[in-house]
Scaffold this active site. Sequence first.
Site, PDB file in Angstrom:
ATOM      1  N   HIS A 180      -3.191   6.048   6.824  1.00 18.35           N
ATOM      2  CA  HIS A 180      -2.351   6.635   5.778  1.00 18.35           C
ATOM      3  C   HIS A 180      -0.859   6.497   6.056  1.00 18.35           C
ATOM      4  CE1 HIS A 180      -5.880   8.047   3.724  1.00 18.35           C
ATOM      5  NE2 HIS A 180      -6.283   8.680   4.811  1.00 18.35           N
ATOM      6  N   ASP A 184      -2.658   1.447  -6.643  1.00 22.18           N
ATOM      7  CA  ASP A 184      -1.263   1.251  -6.241  1.00 22.18           C
ATOM      8  C   ASP A 184      -0.394   0.799  -7.413  1.00 22.18           C
ATOM      9  OD1 ASP A 184      -0.967   1.496  -3.105  1.00 22.18           O
ATOM     10  OD2 ASP A 184      -2.899   0.561  -3.509  1.00 22.18           O
ATOM     11  N   GLU A 209       2.359   5.062  -0.264  1.00 17.59           N
ATOM     12  CA  GLU A 209       1.992   6.448   0.020  1.00 17.59           C
ATOM     13  C   GLU A 209       2.703   7.307  -1.018  1.00 17.59           C
ATOM     14  OE1 GLU A 209      -0.346   7.406   2.109  1.00 17.59           O
ATOM     15  OE2 GLU A 209      -0.587   5.300   2.649  1.00 17.59           O
ATOM     16  N   ASP A 262      -1.338   0.701   7.009  1.00 19.99           N
ATOM     17  CA  ASP A 262      -2.417   0.346   6.083  1.00 19.99           C
ATOM     18  C   ASP A 262      -2.222  -1.082   5.569  1.00 19.99           C
ATOM     19  OD1 ASP A 262      -3.696   2.754   6.348  1.00 19.99           O
ATOM     20  OD2 ASP A 262      -3.122   3.545   4.389  1.00 19.99           O
ATOM     21  N   ASP A 320       0.859  -1.180   0.000  1.00 22.29           N
ATOM     22  CA  ASP A 320       0.000   0.000   0.000  1.00 22.29           C
ATOM     23  C   ASP A 320       0.903   1.241   0.000  1.00 22.29           C
ATOM     24  OD1 ASP A 320      -3.003   0.796   0.366  1.00 22.29           O
ATOM     25  OD2 ASP A 320      -1.888   2.146   1.672  1.00 22.29           O
TER      26      ASP A 320
END
Length: 271
Positions: free
Chosen positions: A215, A156, A58, A220, A56
């Site tokens: 986040h 993603d 960022e 996550d 996941d």
Amino acid sequence: MTRDELRSKLAEFKLETRGVKDVLRKRLKNYCKKQKLMQKEPINGESYYDYICVVDFEATCEEGNPPEFVHEIIEFPVVLLNTRTLEIEDTFQQYVKPEINPKLSNFCINLTGITQEVVDKADTFPQVLQNVIEWMRQWELGTKYTYSMLTDGSWDMSKFLNIQCRISRIKYPSFAKKWINIRKSYGNFYKVPRNQTKLTIMLEQLGMNYDGRPHSGLDDSKNIARIAIRMLQDGCELRVNEQMHAGQLMTVSSAAPLEGAPAPQMPRYRN
């Protein structure tokens, strides 16, 4: 609160309650089915993935995310889930130094908790990707053990990784060309609509709270792994359902053979 607002809130509450009941009903039904199968025949897990790698990312962002803004990956986390023991065996996390927009917006810092100092000290994306690949090789993924990538949605891989590879002038890595979109798997398995497949809603419907900082890419990923574990416990065979083909996002048929991802290799640089 006006009468119309009150009615709207009540309708929303009823929808959420119904969603939880639908998931609980489906889970109970699958549990009974699984128990009957276990009594009739032994479980042969040899054909399923040995591991699932939950990712996941960022990425850089601005408030409102204007359409011209280019998102760059600033955190690359991976959670290694053992499908036999249903436990998280290891995690990988490294931050990434953005190139196009090296200065993070205050919105991005507040959202992700990633500071300017952290990304300034980080490696650029090609080096972090190389480190990810070395970590995956240490676990013998794609050689001794079969595995699949898993994400919370399509973005993603189809957006963030795709864009980042173009920015870094490297080809898209072959090990990430196919993945399990857990939102699709969750919606199909528990028979719930798409608007009930967000991370926090999925956790709530399964009777779990979010653990960690929302986040944070690693937190996550860990929470997504918790959902995957519960789904596997409920008898769901999480399978690859999306892929990148010729630079485009495509659906993978549920009838397709169950194949693990290839051994990870560093992609070549673009000409």
